[in-house]
Design a protein around this motif. Structure first.
Motif, mmCIF file in Angstrom:
data_model
loop_
_atom_site.group_PDB
_atom_site.id
_atom_site.type_symbol
_atom_site.label_atom_id
_atom_site.label_comp_id
_atom_site.label_asym_id
_atom_site.label_seq_id
_atom_site.Cartn_x
_atom_site.Cartn_y
_atom_site.Cartn_z
ATOM 1 N N GLY A 155 0.718 -1.025 0.041
ATOM 2 C CA GLY A 155 0.008 -0.042 0.043
ATOM 3 C C GLY A 155 0.901 1.199 0.073
ATOM 4 N N ARG A 156 0.139 2.404 0.127
ATOM 5 C CA ARG A 156 0.756 3.443 -0.039
ATOM 6 C C ARG A 156 1.194 4.013 1.495
ATOM 7 N N ARG A 157 2.271 5.093 1.893
ATOM 8 C CA ARG A 157 2.925 5.218 3.187
ATOM 9 C C ARG A 157 1.969 5.727 4.053
ATOM 10 N N GLU A 158 0.683 6.231 3.751
ATOM 11 C CA GLU A 158 -0.430 6.745 4.374
ATOM 12 C C GLU A 158 -0.756 5.447 5.440
ATOM 13 N N PHE A 159 -0.928 4.212 4.996
ATOM 14 C CA PHE A 159 -1.292 3.189 5.623
ATOM 15 C C PHE A 159 -0.387 2.622 6.756
ATOM 16 N N PHE A 160 1.003 3.283 6.602
ATOM 17 C CA PHE A 160 2.282 2.992 7.705
ATOM 18 C C PHE A 160 1.519 3.216 9.006
ATOM 19 N N LEU A 161 1.049 4.231 9.452
ATOM 20 C CA LEU A 161 0.498 4.779 10.770
ATOM 21 C C LEU A 161 -0.511 3.819 11.302
ATOM 22 N N ILE A 162 -1.361 3.355 10.457
ATOM 23 C CA ILE A 162 -2.446 2.327 10.935
ATOM 24 C C ILE A 162 -1.551 0.894 11.035
ATOM 25 N N LEU A 163 -0.826 0.634 10.507
ATOM 26 C CA LEU A 163 -0.154 -0.640 10.812
ATOM 27 C C LEU A 163 0.801 -0.673 11.869
ATOM 28 N N GLN A 164 1.364 0.723 12.146
ATOM 29 C CA GLN A 164 2.150 0.880 13.046
ATOM 30 C C GLN A 164 1.619 0.676 14.519
ATOM 31 N N ASN A 165 0.276 1.319 14.528
ATOM 32 C CA ASN A 165 -0.447 1.105 15.934
ATOM 33 C C ASN A 165 -1.326 -0.263 15.921
ATOM 34 N N PHE A 166 -1.231 -0.929 15.124
ATOM 35 C CA PHE A 166 -2.204 -2.159 15.010
ATOM 36 C C PHE A 166 -1.710 -3.238 16.262
ATOM 37 N N TYR A 167 -0.249 -3.238 16.494
ATOM 38 C CA TYR A 167 -0.019 -4.045 17.522
ATOM 39 C C TYR A 167 -0.636 -3.570 19.043
ATOM 40 N N GLU A 168 -0.677 -2.333 19.245
ATOM 41 C CA GLU A 168 -1.288 -1.811 20.802
ATOM 42 C C GLU A 168 -2.864 -2.104 20.451
ATOM 43 N N PHE A 169 -3.392 -2.058 19.331
ATOM 44 C CA PHE A 169 -4.811 -2.218 19.207
ATOM 45 C C PHE A 169 -5.018 -3.971 19.682
ATOM 46 N N ALA A 170 -4.299 -4.768 18.933
ATOM 47 C CA ALA A 170 -4.503 -6.027 19.050
ATOM 48 C C ALA A 170 -4.264 -6.577 20.657
ATOM 49 N N LYS A 171 -3.209 -5.850 21.099
ATOM 50 C CA LYS A 171 -2.593 -5.990 22.640
ATOM 51 C C LYS A 171 -3.870 -5.812 23.422
ATOM 52 N N TRP A 172 -4.491 -4.532 23.302
ATOM 53 C CA TRP A 172 -5.614 -4.185 23.888
ATOM 54 C C TRP A 172 -6.844 -5.056 23.879
ATOM 55 N N LEU A 173 -7.029 -5.537 22.669
ATOM 56 C CA LEU A 173 -8.039 -6.569 22.558
ATOM 57 C C LEU A 173 -7.992 -7.846 23.510
ATOM 58 N N TYR A 174 -6.530 -8.168 23.418
ATOM 59 C CA TYR A 174 -6.296 -9.569 24.108
ATOM 60 C C TYR A 174 -6.151 -9.356 25.791
ATOM 61 N N LEU A 175 -5.815 -8.177 26.125
ATOM 62 C CA LEU A 175 -5.838 -7.763 27.425
ATOM 63 C C LEU A 175 -7.332 -7.531 28.007
ATOM 64 N N ASN A 176 -8.085 -7.066 27.320
ATOM 65 C CA ASN A 176 -9.540 -6.941 27.682
ATOM 66 C C ASN A 176 -10.336 -7.980 27.307
ATOM 67 N N ASN A 177 -9.835 -9.267 27.237
ATOM 68 C CA ASN A 177 -10.592 -10.391 26.893
ATOM 69 C C ASN A 177 -11.503 -10.261 25.638
ATOM 70 N N TYR A 178 -11.117 -9.549 24.738
ATOM 71 C CA TYR A 178 -11.616 -9.399 23.492
ATOM 72 C C TYR A 178 -11.059 -10.478 22.179
ATOM 73 N N HIS A 179 -10.048 -11.199 22.743
ATOM 74 C CA HIS A 179 -9.175 -11.747 21.671
ATOM 75 C C HIS A 179 -9.922 -12.904 20.955
ATOM 76 N N ASN A 180 -11.315 -13.322 21.020
ATOM 77 C CA ASN A 180 -12.095 -13.855 20.185
ATOM 78 C C ASN A 180 -12.914 -13.210 19.389
ATOM 79 N N ILE A 181 -12.601 -12.048 19.152
ATOM 80 C CA ILE A 181 -13.390 -11.155 18.123
ATOM 81 C C ILE A 181 -12.731 -11.458 16.638
#
Length: 231
Positions: free
Chosen positions: A205-231
């Motif tokens: 993709g274009r570099r504009e998508f970089f920021l979304i990807l860079q923060n995806f880990y924090e989002f995925a971690k938040w989902l897991y720690l808040n018991n949303y890992h089955n989503i």
């Protein structure tokens, strides 16, 4: 007879692997099962040989219309099946900058990789080690490494006073039928197409998508720690 020998070999390998686990400490067990997973590497090679063919490797790109370096290639993860993909990666590095983020288990392989446009980060020997130790679940490590790879891209851009227009995320254990199209960013350049999603193992993709990807880990971690890992 050949099938019998293959199955027997696999059973012996798994038996030896389990015996080694019994005599491993906790850190070694974590690495063997999740990150460094020797058995997965072995099975990957069998799968590649059975499905694609033992003598079939990813083809190098001999001719490309790309005249200047505009793409950052991200390989966040183990360098599985490197033998089958090395020629392709080296040819991609001629027209792009390749950023690899892997683990110390690949140290012997890393020593053999010599190319000015291939930048390698080993988690255990980097500033990311402390944070990596606190990744709450092994499944999240792939997203953490992607974050690290993007961080390395930004550092490279700042150091060299440039910026990449596009990015391409790859894995080395995937066979590409049309490798010459990997650097063709015609679709990504379309203003109505932010990124091209082939699968979760290969996308661009274009570099504009970089920021979304860079923060995806924090989002995925938040989902897991808040018991949303089955989503």
């Amino acid at each position: 007879k050949m099938i019998f020998l293959i199955k027997l070999r696999s059973k012996i390998f798994i038996f030896i692997y389990l015996i080694r686990l019994l005599f491993s400490n906790k850190k070694e067990i974590y690495e063997r099962i999740f990150e460094n997973d020797h058995i997965r590497k072995y099975l990957n090679e069998l799968e590649w040989n059975d499905i694609i063919g033992k003598k079939v490797h990813n083809k190098q790109i001999k001719k490309s219309k790309t005249k200047k370096i505009e793409t950052a290639i991200l390989i966040p993860g183990r360098l599985r099946n490197w033998k089958q993909s090395s020629k392709l990666i080296y040819s991609l590095a001629e027209k792009s900058i390749v950023f690899i983020v892997t683990d110390n288990i690949d140290k012997d392989l890393i020593k053999k990789i010599k190319h000015k446009n291939i930048k390698i980060t080993v988690i255990e020997n980097s500033i990311y080690q402390a944070e990596a130790n606190n990744v709450p679940h092994p499944a999240l490590m792939q997203f953490f490494k992607l974050k690290c790879a993007i961080d390395e891209v930004y550092k490279y851009e700042k150091k060299n006073n440039l910026y990449f227009k596009y990015f391409l995320k790859l894995r080395t254990d995937i066979y590409f039928y049309n490798p010459k199209d990997l650097l063709n960013m015609r679709r990504e350049a379309n203003e109505n197409c932010l990124f091209v999603w082939m699968t979760d193992v290969a996308y661009s993709g274009r570099r504009e998508f970089f920021l979304i990807l860079q923060n995806f880990y924090e989002f995925a971690k938040w989902l897991y720690l808040n018991n949303y890992h089955n989503i």
